[in-house]
Scaffold this active site. Structure first.
Site, short mmCIF file in Angstrom:
data_model
loop_
_atom_site.label_atom_id
_atom_site.label_comp_id
_atom_site.label_asym_id
_atom_site.label_seq_id
_atom_site.Cartn_x
_atom_site.Cartn_y
_atom_site.Cartn_z
N LYS A 56 17.93 118.84 32.06
CA LYS A 56 19.12 118.01 31.93
C LYS A 56 18.98 116.94 30.85
O LYS A 56 17.92 116.32 30.72
CB LYS A 56 19.41 117.36 33.29
CG LYS A 56 20.61 116.44 33.37
CD LYS A 56 21.88 117.06 32.84
CE LYS A 56 22.24 118.36 33.50
NZ LYS A 56 23.30 119.11 32.79
N ASP A 116 15.34 124.04 33.26
CA ASP A 116 16.27 125.17 33.10
C ASP A 116 15.62 126.31 32.35
O ASP A 116 15.99 127.47 32.52
CB ASP A 116 17.53 124.71 32.37
CG ASP A 116 18.35 123.85 33.31
OD1 ASP A 116 18.07 122.64 33.39
OD2 ASP A 116 19.21 124.40 34.02
O1 MRU Z 1 23.89 121.09 34.56
P1 MRU Z 1 23.08 121.35 35.79
O2 MRU Z 1 23.47 120.48 36.93
O3 MRU Z 1 23.06 122.81 36.16
O4 MRU Z 1 21.61 120.95 35.37
C1 MRU Z 1 20.58 121.13 36.32
C2 MRU Z 1 19.25 120.69 35.84
O5 MRU Z 1 19.07 120.27 34.73
C3 MRU Z 1 18.10 120.91 36.80
O6 MRU Z 1 17.13 119.93 36.61
C4 MRU Z 1 17.47 122.28 36.53
O7 MRU Z 1 18.45 123.27 36.55
C5 MRU Z 1 16.42 122.61 37.51
S1 MRU Z 1 17.09 122.96 39.11
C6 MRU Z 1 15.83 123.34 40.14
#
Ligand code: MRU
Length: 356
Positions: A247, A236
Site C-alpha cells: 500500500k 501485494d
Molecule cells: O488496496 P488494498 O486495500 O487492496 O491494499 C491492500 C494492501 O496493500 C495490503 O497490505 C496487502 O494486500 C497485503 S494483504 C495481506
C-alpha cells in the site's frame, strides 16, 4: 473472526469492506462479473483475499458454461480469466490463482465437464482454507519478533479482512497474544481509502489487541520519541530480489524505520511472491481514480473541482530497507527470497531468528 468471503449455495458472498466499520453487510454475487466488480470497487481487497475471490468467481462462471469438450471449456473460461486479471494489477495473487486453476484443469483434462465444474468449486474452497493455514504459519514464524512491551506499527490492512482469515501482518500479533505477550499496535489510517482507520483498528479491537489509530504523518514523530519498537506490514507482490510492493506509504514507513533503527518486517505468503520479476522496478503499480483523493468516503469533497491528482495505490520498498520477510516457510532476509524458488533449498540454513 468475521468471514471475508464465502461460497454458499452456488453463490459467492463477500463482506462489503467499503462500508466497514459502519455497516456489516454481505454482497451476494450470482455471476463472475459481480465478483470482478467487487474486486475493482474494493468491496473485497487485500492481496490474498482478491486471489480467493478470483478463484471463486472462476468457479461461479464455470457452472454456467456449456461445452462438450475440454478445449471448448477452456476457451470459454479464457475471457473469465482475463476479466479477473484486468481488475487490479499490482497484487500477484490473482495471477497466482488463475495459473493454479489453469494448471489444475490441464492436469485433469480427461475428466467430464461436470466433474471439472465441481473440481473448480472444491479448488476455490481449498484455496480459501489453505490461506488460513498459511497465515497461521506466518504467525508462528513471526511471533518470535514480538516482545513483551513492544509497540508495533502497521500500515493499511493486512489483517483477517485482507485474507481468508487471520491476516498476514496481523497473524504474528494474534499468535503473540495467544502466547501471552503484552504489546500494543499503532495503525496508520492509510489515506486515501483509510484501510487502517476503517479496517485494521476495527478488527484488532475485535481481537482484543490494544490499538491506537494515527494519521499517516504521525508515524515519524512517534519513532523519534522512541515509541515504536518494530513495524510489520503486508505485501501485494514481493519479487525475486526482495523488493516489496505494498500500500502507498509503506515505502515512507520503511525509510523512517531505517532512519530510527527500527526493524521493518514484511509478512508475505508464498502466493504473494513473484519469482518471475527481477526487481521492484518491473511491478505494475495501480493508479486509482482522483475521487478517492478529492473526496472523503466518496461523498464529501475536500479539494477544489478540477485539481490535478496522482493517486498511486501502491509503492515499492527496496529490499535494502526490509529486515526480514516472514513467509509460511520461515523468516528470511530479503536477499534470500530468491532461494525459496527451489524446492530443494536448505531453509534451515537461511531462516533468520529473533535477536534484534
Ligand atoms: O488496496 P488494498 O486495500 O487492496 O491494499 C491492500 C494492501 O496493500 C495490503 O497490505 C496487502 O494486500 C497485503 S494483504 C495481506
Amino acid at each position: 473472526m468475521i468471514a471475508t468471503i464465502e461460497w454458499k449455495n452456488n453463490r459467492v458472498f463477500m463482506l462489503d469492506q467499503s462500508r466497514l466499520p459502519i455497516d456489516v453487510a454481505y454482497i451476494e454475487c450470482r455471476d463472475y462479473l459481480k465478483v470482478a466488480e467487487g474486486i475493482q470497487k474494493l468491496w473485497i481487497r487485500g492481496a490474498p483475499a482478491i486471489g480467493i475471490a478470483a478463484a471463486m468467481g472462476i468457479a461461479l462462471a464455470a457452472q454456467e458454461i456449456a461445452a462438450e469438450d475440454f478445449t471448448l471449456f477452456m476457451k470459454k473460461l479464457d475471457p473469465v480469466f482475463s476479466a479477473f486479471l484486468a481488475t487490479r494489477p499490482t497484487a500477484v495473487n490473482i495471477q497466482w490463482a488463475v495459473e493454479r486453476i489453469r494448471t489444475l484443469l490441464r492436469s485433469r483434462k480427461d475428466e467430464t465437464i461436470s466433474a471439472l465444474k465441481s473440481l473448480l468449486i472444491e479448488e476455490a474452497k481449498t484455496i480459501l482454507a489453505e490461506d488460513v493455514e498459511v497465515n497461521k504459519a506466518i504467525g508462528r514464524w513471526g511471533a518470535q519478533f514480538i516482545r513483551d512491551g513492544d509497540t508495533i506499527l502497521t500500515h493499511c490492512n493486512a489483517g483477517s479482512l485482507a485474507t481468508g482469515g487471520y491476516g498476514t501482518a496481523t497473524a504474528p500479533m494474534l499468535i503473540a497474544k495467544e502466547q501471552g505477550k503484552q504489546f500494543q499496535v499503532i495503525a496508520d489510517e492509510t489515506r486515501p481509502v483509510l484501510q487502517g482507520a476503517r479496517l485494521t483498528s476495527w478488527e484488532l479491537m475485535q481481537s482484543d489487541i490494544p490499538v491506537t489509530l494515527i494519521t499517516d504523518n504521525t508515524a515519524g514523530a512517534l519513532m523519534k520519541k522512541g515509541e515504536i519498537s518494530l513495524a510489520i506490514v503486508g505485501t501485494d507482490r514481493t519479487v525475486l530480489n526482495g523488493d516489496v510492493a505494498n500500500k502507498i506509504g509503506t515505502y515512507t514507513v520503511a525509510v523512517l524505520c531505517r532512519e530510527h533503527a527500527i526493524p521493518f518486517y514484511v509478512a508475505a505468503p508464498m502466493s504473494s511472491i513473484d519469482f518471475s520479476i527481477p526487481s521492484g522496478d518491473h511491478i505494475p503499480i495501480e493508479e486509482r481514480s482522483p475521487e478517492e483523493v478529492t473526496h472523503i468516503c466518496g461523498t464529501c469533497r475536500i479539494a477544489p473541482v478540477g485539481v490535478k491528482v496522482r493517486n498511486l495505490a501502491f509503492d515499492v520498498t527496496p529490499a535494502a530497507y526490509v529486515t526480514a520477510i516472514i513467509t509460511e516457510k520461515g523468516a528470511f532476509r530479503p536477499e534470500d527470497i530468491q532461494k525459496l524458488r527451489s524446492p530443494h533449498a536448505d531453509l534451515d540454513a537461511i531462516r533468520i531468528r529473533a535477536g534484534r
